[in-house]
Design a protein around this motif. Structure first.
Motif, mmCIF file in Angstrom:
data_model
loop_
_atom_site.group_PDB
_atom_site.id
_atom_site.type_symbol
_atom_site.label_atom_id
_atom_site.label_comp_id
_atom_site.label_asym_id
_atom_site.label_seq_id
_atom_site.Cartn_x
_atom_site.Cartn_y
_atom_site.Cartn_z
ATOM 1 N N LEU A 1 0.827 -1.210 0.000
ATOM 2 C CA LEU A 1 0.000 0.000 0.000
ATOM 3 C C LEU A 1 0.859 1.257 0.000
ATOM 4 O O LEU A 1 0.495 2.254 -0.637
ATOM 5 C CB LEU A 1 -0.948 -0.001 1.197
ATOM 6 C CG LEU A 1 -2.117 -0.978 1.099
ATOM 7 C CD1 LEU A 1 -2.948 -0.949 2.368
ATOM 8 C CD2 LEU A 1 -2.978 -0.683 -0.108
ATOM 9 N N ALA A 2 1.984 1.240 0.699
ATOM 10 C CA ALA A 2 2.874 2.411 0.699
ATOM 11 C C ALA A 2 3.367 2.685 -0.717
ATOM 12 O O ALA A 2 3.416 3.843 -1.152
ATOM 13 C CB ALA A 2 4.040 2.199 1.647
ATOM 14 N N LEU A 3 3.720 1.639 -1.456
ATOM 15 C CA LEU A 3 4.160 1.820 -2.843
ATOM 16 C C LEU A 3 3.021 2.326 -3.726
ATOM 17 O O LEU A 3 3.213 3.220 -4.556
ATOM 18 C CB LEU A 3 4.723 0.505 -3.393
ATOM 19 C CG LEU A 3 6.057 0.066 -2.789
ATOM 20 C CD1 LEU A 3 6.377 -1.366 -3.194
ATOM 21 C CD2 LEU A 3 7.167 1.009 -3.203
ATOM 22 N N VAL A 4 1.829 1.769 -3.534
ATOM 23 C CA VAL A 4 0.664 2.209 -4.333
ATOM 24 C C VAL A 4 0.337 3.666 -4.044
ATOM 25 O O VAL A 4 0.120 4.463 -4.964
ATOM 26 C CB VAL A 4 -0.552 1.301 -4.044
ATOM 27 C CG1 VAL A 4 -1.830 1.892 -4.625
ATOM 28 C CG2 VAL A 4 -0.313 -0.095 -4.594
ATOM 29 N N TRP A 5 0.313 4.023 -2.754
ATOM 30 C CA TRP A 5 -0.029 5.399 -2.393
ATOM 31 C C TRP A 5 1.086 6.378 -2.717
ATOM 32 O O TRP A 5 0.835 7.552 -2.975
ATOM 33 C CB TRP A 5 -0.407 5.482 -0.920
ATOM 34 C CG TRP A 5 -1.763 4.882 -0.622
ATOM 35 C CD1 TRP A 5 -2.843 4.882 -1.443
ATOM 36 C CD2 TRP A 5 -2.160 4.202 0.558
ATOM 37 N NE1 TRP A 5 -3.889 4.238 -0.840
ATOM 38 C CE2 TRP A 5 -3.505 3.812 0.394
ATOM 39 C CE3 TRP A 5 -1.509 3.884 1.736
ATOM 40 C CZ2 TRP A 5 -4.216 3.129 1.368
ATOM 41 C CZ3 TRP A 5 -2.222 3.199 2.711
ATOM 42 C CH2 TRP A 5 -3.559 2.833 2.528
ATOM 43 N N ALA A 6 2.317 5.936 -2.723
ATOM 44 C CA ALA A 6 3.436 6.835 -3.037
ATOM 45 C C ALA A 6 3.535 7.124 -4.526
ATOM 46 O O ALA A 6 3.912 8.221 -4.921
ATOM 47 C CB ALA A 6 4.744 6.246 -2.533
ATOM 48 N N PHE A 7 3.205 6.141 -5.356
ATOM 49 C CA PHE A 7 3.418 6.302 -6.794
ATOM 50 C C PHE A 7 2.140 6.186 -7.618
ATOM 51 O O PHE A 7 2.201 6.193 -8.850
ATOM 52 C CB PHE A 7 4.456 5.282 -7.274
ATOM 53 C CG PHE A 7 5.752 5.404 -6.531
ATOM 54 C CD1 PHE A 7 6.560 6.523 -6.690
ATOM 55 C CD2 PHE A 7 6.165 4.422 -5.639
ATOM 56 C CE1 PHE A 7 7.747 6.659 -5.993
ATOM 57 C CE2 PHE A 7 7.350 4.535 -4.943
ATOM 58 C CZ PHE A 7 8.144 5.655 -5.124
ATOM 59 N N GLY A 8 0.981 6.080 -6.971
ATOM 60 C CA GLY A 8 -0.288 5.990 -7.692
ATOM 61 C C GLY A 8 -0.687 7.325 -8.301
ATOM 62 O O GLY A 8 -0.243 8.391 -7.877
ATOM 63 N N SER A 9 -1.539 7.256 -9.294
ATOM 64 C CA SER A 9 -1.942 8.488 -9.985
ATOM 65 C C SER A 9 -3.216 9.101 -9.406
ATOM 66 O O SER A 9 -3.438 10.300 -9.547
ATOM 67 C CB SER A 9 -2.141 8.203 -11.476
ATOM 68 O OG SER A 9 -3.138 7.213 -11.651
ATOM 69 N N ASN A 10 -4.062 8.318 -8.758
ATOM 70 C CA ASN A 10 -5.317 8.843 -8.214
ATOM 71 C C ASN A 10 -5.253 9.010 -6.708
ATOM 72 O O ASN A 10 -6.227 8.772 -6.003
ATOM 73 C CB ASN A 10 -6.479 7.906 -8.583
ATOM 74 C CG ASN A 10 -6.742 7.901 -10.066
ATOM 75 O OD1 ASN A 10 -6.454 8.863 -10.754
ATOM 76 N ND2 ASN A 10 -7.284 6.804 -10.556
ATOM 77 N N VAL A 11 -4.102 9.424 -6.216
ATOM 78 C CA VAL A 11 -3.884 9.578 -4.775
ATOM 79 C C VAL A 11 -3.738 11.067 -4.465
ATOM 80 O O VAL A 11 -3.048 11.785 -5.191
ATOM 81 C CB VAL A 11 -2.594 8.824 -4.354
ATOM 82 C CG1 VAL A 11 -2.348 8.949 -2.868
ATOM 83 C CG2 VAL A 11 -2.675 7.371 -4.771
ATOM 84 N N PRO A 12 -4.401 11.541 -3.404
ATOM 85 C CA PRO A 12 -4.217 12.956 -3.030
ATOM 86 C C PRO A 12 -2.736 13.276 -2.800
ATOM 87 O O PRO A 12 -1.980 12.443 -2.295
ATOM 88 C CB PRO A 12 -5.019 13.089 -1.734
ATOM 89 C CG PRO A 12 -6.001 11.975 -1.771
ATOM 90 C CD PRO A 12 -5.347 10.859 -2.526
#
Length: 104
Positions: free
Chosen positions: A53-64
């Motif tokens: 989740l840290a990787l998804v939230w750090a590098f995701g495109s639809n994350v605040p």
């Protein structure tokens, strides 16, 4: 003494706060609620899931942006911890090898 818009006096050297209206509303996104942060932190307690989740939230495109920056800093601290652990482990290992070779 000078006065600002509200009639309050300020010293001659101090400048009143100037609100830059042209920059208001630019690139602002809604704040992340406390409930969302509670769920985020709860999920971070689950082993293996927290790294994914840290990787998804750090590098995701639809994350605040605030959440993205938080998890990028989080990953940097993890990397610093890994490097420090390796350095300390190597130093401790070298010291142990030195003690064992001196004892024999």
């Amino acid at each position: 003494m000078d006065e600002n818009r509200n009639g309050q006096q300020y010293g001659g050297t101090a400048q009143p706060y100037q609100n830059n209206a042209s920059n208001q509303g630019a690139d602002l996104e809604p704040a992340i609620s406390m409930g969302e942060w509670m769920w985020t932190l709860l999920l971070m307690y689950i082993p293996c899931v927290n790294i994914i989740l840290a990787l998804v939230w750090a590098f995701g495109s639809n994350v605040p942006k605030s959440k993205q920056n938080f998890f990028r800093a989080y990953l940097v601290w993890i990397l610093i911890g890994i490097v420090a652990s390796i350095v300390i482990g190597v130093a401790f290992g070298a010291a142990m090898v030195g003690l064992l070779s001196a004892a024999s």
